[in-house]
Enzyme design. Structure first.
Site, short mmCIF file in Angstrom:
data_model
loop_
_atom_site.label_atom_id
_atom_site.label_comp_id
_atom_site.label_asym_id
_atom_site.label_seq_id
_atom_site.Cartn_x
_atom_site.Cartn_y
_atom_site.Cartn_z
N GLY A 153 0.82 -1.22 0.00
CA GLY A 153 0.00 0.00 0.00
C GLY A 153 0.85 1.26 0.00
N CYS A 154 1.92 1.25 0.77
CA CYS A 154 2.80 2.43 0.86
C CYS A 154 3.55 2.65 -0.45
CB CYS A 154 3.76 2.27 2.03
SG CYS A 154 2.89 2.21 3.61
N THR A 155 3.91 1.57 -1.12
CA THR A 155 4.58 1.69 -2.41
C THR A 155 3.63 2.27 -3.44
OG1 THR A 155 6.10 -0.11 -1.90
CG2 THR A 155 5.79 0.41 -4.23
N ALA A 210 3.19 6.01 -2.66
CA ALA A 210 4.40 6.77 -3.02
C ALA A 210 4.51 6.91 -4.54
CB ALA A 210 5.63 6.10 -2.44
#
Length: 155
Positions: free
Chosen positions: A44-46, A49
């Site tokens: 999710g963070c990738t 970003a």
């Protein structure tokens, strides 16, 4: 004391991916898109970003800078930036002081397990340092577009 929409955000200083100290006040005169995310290199963070990366020029055209913050260390941020070609700063909040200032360090539950972590959130700070918008409990899909649209509406 947590930040409130319509109030000036207290200055803070954290190390970036290169270990250089960066302060919120360094960006006076620009809109700041400050996003908190749980962990480098996670799916999710990738995605989040990379969505910010792909919209970077659109934010830049609106005189806005993107800054990501997580509790990950400086070295982890550098690897994340290198792997995904991220064109913006990532700040290391290992002591969670800024996360607590923005009230995003929360008790979370996952598969019956409780633990503390970052609640994915984004804050839009105007050119004089006043918090204009907060997006809490962010769902990644469509979020970057919503943040971009909010800044467009402010101009």
């Amino acid at each position: 004391m947590t930040v409130q929409v319509g109030e000036k955000v207290a200055d803070f200083t954290l190390p970036n991916q290169d270990g250089e100290l960066v302060s919120l006040s360094d960006f006076k005169g620009k809109h700041v898109v400050l996003y908190f995310y749980p962990k480098d290199m996670t799916p999710g963070c990738t995605t989040e970003a990379c969505d910010f990366r792909d919209a970077h020029e659109s934010f830049k055209d609106l005189d806005a800078v993107i800054i990501g913050i997580s509790p990950d260390p400086v070295a982890s941020h550098q690897k994340f930036i290198d792997k995904h070609d991220l064109p913006f700063l990532l700040l290391a909040d290992e002591e969670k002081q800024v996360a607590e200032q923005f009230d995003v360090w929360k008790l979370k539950k996952n598969f019956g397990r409780e633990y503390y972590g970052i609640e994915r959130s984004t804050f839009i700070i105007d050119k004089v340092g006043v918090l204009q918008k907060e997006f809490r409990k962010v769902k990644v899909k469509g979020h970057v577009e919503a943040a971009l649209e909010f800044i467009r509406e402010q101009l």
